[in-house]
Scaffold this motif. Structure first.
Motif, PDB file in Angstrom:
ATOM      1  N   LEU A   8     -11.883  -9.627  -4.750  1.00 35.95           N
ATOM      2  CA  LEU A   8     -12.176  -8.831  -5.941  1.00 35.95           C
ATOM      3  C   LEU A   8     -11.235  -9.212  -7.072  1.00 35.95           C
ATOM      4  O   LEU A   8     -10.012  -9.222  -6.904  1.00 35.95           O
ATOM      5  CB  LEU A   8     -12.022  -7.341  -5.643  1.00 35.95           C
TER       6      LEU A   8
ATOM      7  N   PHE B 246     -13.221  -4.035 -12.544  1.00 36.70           N
ATOM      8  CA  PHE B 246     -13.448  -4.949 -11.444  1.00 36.70           C
ATOM      9  C   PHE B 246     -14.723  -5.761 -11.618  1.00 36.70           C
ATOM     10  O   PHE B 246     -15.718  -5.291 -12.192  1.00 36.70           O
ATOM     11  CB  PHE B 246     -13.559  -4.180 -10.124  1.00 36.70           C
ATOM     12  N   GLY B 247     -14.696  -6.972 -11.071  1.00 37.85           N
ATOM     13  CA  GLY B 247     -15.910  -7.736 -10.885  1.00 37.85           C
ATOM     14  C   GLY B 247     -16.662  -7.235  -9.660  1.00 37.85           C
ATOM     15  O   GLY B 247     -16.194  -6.333  -8.951  1.00 37.85           O
ATOM     16  N   SER B 248     -17.816  -7.837  -9.393  1.00 35.59           N
ATOM     17  CA  SER B 248     -18.656  -7.394  -8.281  1.00 35.59           C
ATOM     18  C   SER B 248     -18.202  -7.916  -6.933  1.00 35.59           C
ATOM     19  O   SER B 248     -18.726  -7.491  -5.901  1.00 35.59           O
ATOM     20  CB  SER B 248     -20.110  -7.827  -8.525  1.00 35.59           C
ATOM     21  N   GLY B 249     -17.262  -8.840  -6.942  1.00 37.43           N
ATOM     22  CA  GLY B 249     -16.727  -9.340  -5.685  1.00 37.43           C
ATOM     23  C   GLY B 249     -17.389 -10.626  -5.217  1.00 37.43           C
ATOM     24  O   GLY B 249     -18.549 -10.912  -5.533  1.00 37.43           O
TER      25      GLY B 249
ATOM     26  N   TYR C 113      -7.504  -9.347  -5.720  1.00 39.69           N
ATOM     27  CA  TYR C 113      -7.312  -8.577  -4.502  1.00 39.69           C
ATOM     28  C   TYR C 113      -8.235  -9.131  -3.423  1.00 39.69           C
ATOM     29  O   TYR C 113      -9.285  -9.684  -3.725  1.00 39.69           O
ATOM     30  CB  TYR C 113      -7.696  -7.105  -4.711  1.00 39.69           C
TER      31      TYR C 113
ATOM     32  N   ARG D 174     -19.911  -3.852  -3.321  1.00 40.66           N
ATOM     33  CA  ARG D 174     -19.745  -4.119  -4.759  1.00 40.66           C
ATOM     34  C   ARG D 174     -18.293  -3.932  -5.187  1.00 40.66           C
ATOM     35  O   ARG D 174     -17.413  -3.607  -4.378  1.00 40.66           O
ATOM     36  CB  ARG D 174     -20.645  -3.188  -5.578  1.00 40.66           C
ATOM     37  N   GLY D 175     -18.039  -4.152  -6.471  1.00 39.25           N
ATOM     38  CA  GLY D 175     -16.691  -3.944  -7.001  1.00 39.25           C
ATOM     39  C   GLY D 175     -16.388  -2.467  -7.189  1.00 39.25           C
ATOM     40  O   GLY D 175     -17.244  -1.612  -7.040  1.00 39.25           O
ATOM     41  N   LEU D 176     -15.146  -2.187  -7.501  1.00 44.87           N
ATOM     42  CA  LEU D 176     -14.720  -0.800  -7.697  1.00 44.87           C
ATOM     43  C   LEU D 176     -14.951  -0.382  -9.140  1.00 44.87           C
ATOM     44  O   LEU D 176     -14.817  -1.177 -10.068  1.00 44.87           O
ATOM     45  CB  LEU D 176     -13.234  -0.648  -7.363  1.00 44.87           C
TER      46      LEU D 176
ATOM     47  N   GLN E  28       0.836  -1.193   0.000  1.00 39.44           N
ATOM     48  CA  GLN E  28       0.000   0.000   0.000  1.00 39.44           C
ATOM     49  C   GLN E  28       0.862   1.230   0.000  1.00 39.44           C
ATOM     50  O   GLN E  28       1.864   1.323   0.678  1.00 39.44           O
ATOM     51  CB  GLN E  28      -0.912   0.008   1.212  1.00 39.44           C
TER      52      GLN E  28
ATOM     53  N   PHE F 223      -3.609   0.320  -3.709  1.00 36.38           N
ATOM     54  CA  PHE F 223      -4.784   1.057  -3.263  1.00 36.38           C
ATOM     55  C   PHE F 223      -4.618   1.542  -1.834  1.00 36.38           C
ATOM     56  O   PHE F 223      -4.024   0.874  -0.998  1.00 36.38           O
ATOM     57  CB  PHE F 223      -6.033   0.172  -3.342  1.00 36.38           C
TER      58      PHE F 223
ATOM     59  N   GLN G 128     -10.195  -7.607   0.152  1.00 37.66           N
ATOM     60  CA  GLN G 128     -10.535  -6.349   0.799  1.00 37.66           C
ATOM     61  C   GLN G 128     -11.066  -6.623   2.191  1.00 37.66           C
ATOM     62  O   GLN G 128     -12.031  -7.364   2.351  1.00 37.66           O
ATOM     63  CB  GLN G 128     -11.588  -5.585  -0.013  1.00 37.66           C
TER      64      GLN G 128
ATOM     65  N   LEU H  66      -7.578  -2.584   0.000  1.00 41.75           N
ATOM     66  CA  LEU H  66      -7.378  -3.667  -0.962  1.00 41.75           C
ATOM     67  C   LEU H  66      -5.915  -4.099  -0.949  1.00 41.75           C
ATOM     68  O   LEU H  66      -5.013  -3.264  -0.998  1.00 41.75           O
ATOM     69  CB  LEU H  66      -7.724  -3.201  -2.373  1.00 41.75           C
ATOM     70  N   ARG H  67      -5.714  -5.398  -0.899  1.00 44.24           N
ATOM     71  CA  ARG H  67      -4.358  -5.937  -0.940  1.00 44.24           C
ATOM     72  C   ARG H  67      -4.257  -6.946  -2.075  1.00 44.24           C
ATOM     73  O   ARG H  67      -5.120  -7.797  -2.232  1.00 44.24           O
ATOM     74  CB  ARG H  67      -4.009  -6.577   0.403  1.00 44.24           C
TER      75      ARG H  67
ATOM     76  N   PHE I  62      -6.108  -9.779 -12.128  1.00 44.21           N
ATOM     77  CA  PHE I  62      -5.647  -9.570 -10.761  1.00 44.21           C
ATOM     78  C   PHE I  62      -6.645 -10.150  -9.761  1.00 44.21           C
ATOM     79  O   PHE I  62      -7.849 -10.157 -10.008  1.00 44.21           O
ATOM     80  CB  PHE I  62      -5.543  -8.058 -10.462  1.00 44.21           C
TER      81      PHE I  62
ATOM     82  N   MET J  39     -13.686 -10.207   1.459  1.00 44.87           N
ATOM     83  CA  MET J  39     -14.239  -9.911   0.137  1.00 44.87           C
ATOM     84  C   MET J  39     -13.097 -10.069  -0.866  1.00 44.87           C
ATOM     85  O   MET J  39     -12.033  -9.460  -0.706  1.00 44.87           O
ATOM     86  CB  MET J  39     -14.790  -8.482   0.089  1.00 44.87           C
TER      87      MET J  39
ATOM     88  N   ARG K 124     -21.393 -14.651  -5.677  1.00 42.71           N
ATOM     89  CA  ARG K 124     -21.498 -13.390  -4.946  1.00 42.71           C
ATOM     90  C   ARG K 124     -21.213 -13.621  -3.460  1.00 42.71           C
ATOM     91  O   ARG K 124     -20.574 -12.807  -2.817  1.00 42.71           O
ATOM     92  CB  ARG K 124     -22.898 -12.821  -5.136  1.00 42.71           C
TER      93      ARG K 124
END
Lengths: 110, 115
Positions: free
Chosen positions: B90, B106-109, B35, A41-43, A2, A100, B37, B43-44, B33, B88, B9
Motif C-alpha cells: 500500500l 492511500f492507493g488501492s494497493g 506499507y 482495497r486501500g484504506l 505498531q 497502525f 499488509q 500494516l507495517r 509512504f 499487499m 493491482r
C-alpha cells in the motif's frame, strides 16, 4: 513500530445495530486516526481526534479518546451492510509516519 | 479529490526477480509512504519520503529500496524478490506537516505474489 491495537478482532452485527470498536496504544500521542478498508482495497481516512480532544462526531461516527487510559473507541450508529469492512486505528507520537493496529473486521448482515 | 495511483493491482513474479512497484499522487504532497499488509500483522511501514530524493527507513526496510526522483512519484524496489515478500503493498501520501501527522491518502494497493 505498531502501537495501536484494536479490539475486538472481529465483530458481527445486524443492520440497524450499533458497532463499537476499541483501540489501545502504549505511548503518548499527538493524534489518533481511524481508517476503513474495504476488502482488498486501500484504506480510507474516517476521522482524526487530537490529543486535547475527548470526543468527535462525523455523521454516524463517534470517536472518543481517553488519554489517561491510552484508549480510543469508534462507534458506528445504525449500521448498514455497506459498513462491512476492516477498521484500523493509527497513531504517532512524533515524526511523519503513522503506526497502525491490526484492525477490527466488521460484518453487518441484512 | 486526491488520487494516489498504484501502477498494478495484481503482480506475479518469480523468486530472484527485481520488482518495481510504482506509486503516483496528484496533489503535490511532500510525504509519501510504502506499507505492506499481511493477515494478522496489520500494516507495517517499509520506507517513507518527506521530499524529493529524501528517504527514511521504516520498521521493515530489509530487502527493499525506494526511489523518489520526482515529487509525485515514489517507487518501491524489491532487489531480489523472495517468497516472504508476497504481500499487499500500500502506497500513501500526505501534505507537508504544519501540524504533525496529517491524514494519509492511500492507493488501492498492489497484491504481489512471489513464486
Amino acid at each position: 513500530s505498531q502501537q495501536g491495537e484494536e479490539d475486538p478482532q472481529a465483530l458481527s452485527i445486524q443492520e440497524g445495530e450499533n458497532a463499537t470498536m476499541n483501540c489501545s496504544y502504549k505511548t503518548s500521542i499527538n493524534n489518533l486516526q481511524w481508517y476503513r478498508q474495504n476488502s482488498g482495497r486501500g484504506l480510507v481516512h474516517l476521522i482524526l481526534i487530537r490529543s486535547n480532544e475527548r470526543e468527535k462526531h462525523s455523521g454516524r461516527l463517534r470517536v472518543t479518546l481517553d488519554t489517561s487510559k491510552k484508549s480510543s473507541s469508534l462507534l458506528i450508529t445504525a449500521s448498514r451492510a455497506a459498513d462491512t469492512a476492516s477498521y484500523f486505528c493509527a497513531d504517532t507520537n512524533s515524526g511523519y509516519a503513522l503506526n497502525f493496529g491490526k484492525g477490527t473486521s466488521l460484518l453487518v448482515t441484512p | 479529490d486526491v488520487k494516489v495511483t498504484q501502477s498494478s493491482r495484481y503482480l506475479v513474479k518469480r523468486t530472484g526477480e527485481k520488482v518495481f512497484l510504482e506509486c503516483v499522487q496528484d496533489m503535490d504532497h511532500e510525504n509519501m509512504f510504502w506499507y505492506r499488509q499481511d493477515p494478522g500483522l496489520g500494516l507495517r511501514l517499509i520506507y517513507f519520503s518527506y521530499d524529493v530524493k529524501m528517504k527514511e527507513k521504516g520498521d521493515i526496510p530489509e530487502g527493499y529500496s525506494v526511489s523518489r526522483e520526482k515529487k509525485e512519484r515514489f517507487s518501491l524496489i524489491l532487489e531480489s524478490a523472495s517468497t516472504n515478500q508476497t504481500s499487499m503493498y500500500l502506497c500513501a501520501s500526505s501534505p507537508r506537516i504544519s501540524t504533525l501527522n496529517e491524514k494519509l491518502f492511500f492507493g488501492s494497493g498492489t497484491q504481489l505474489s512471489v513464486l
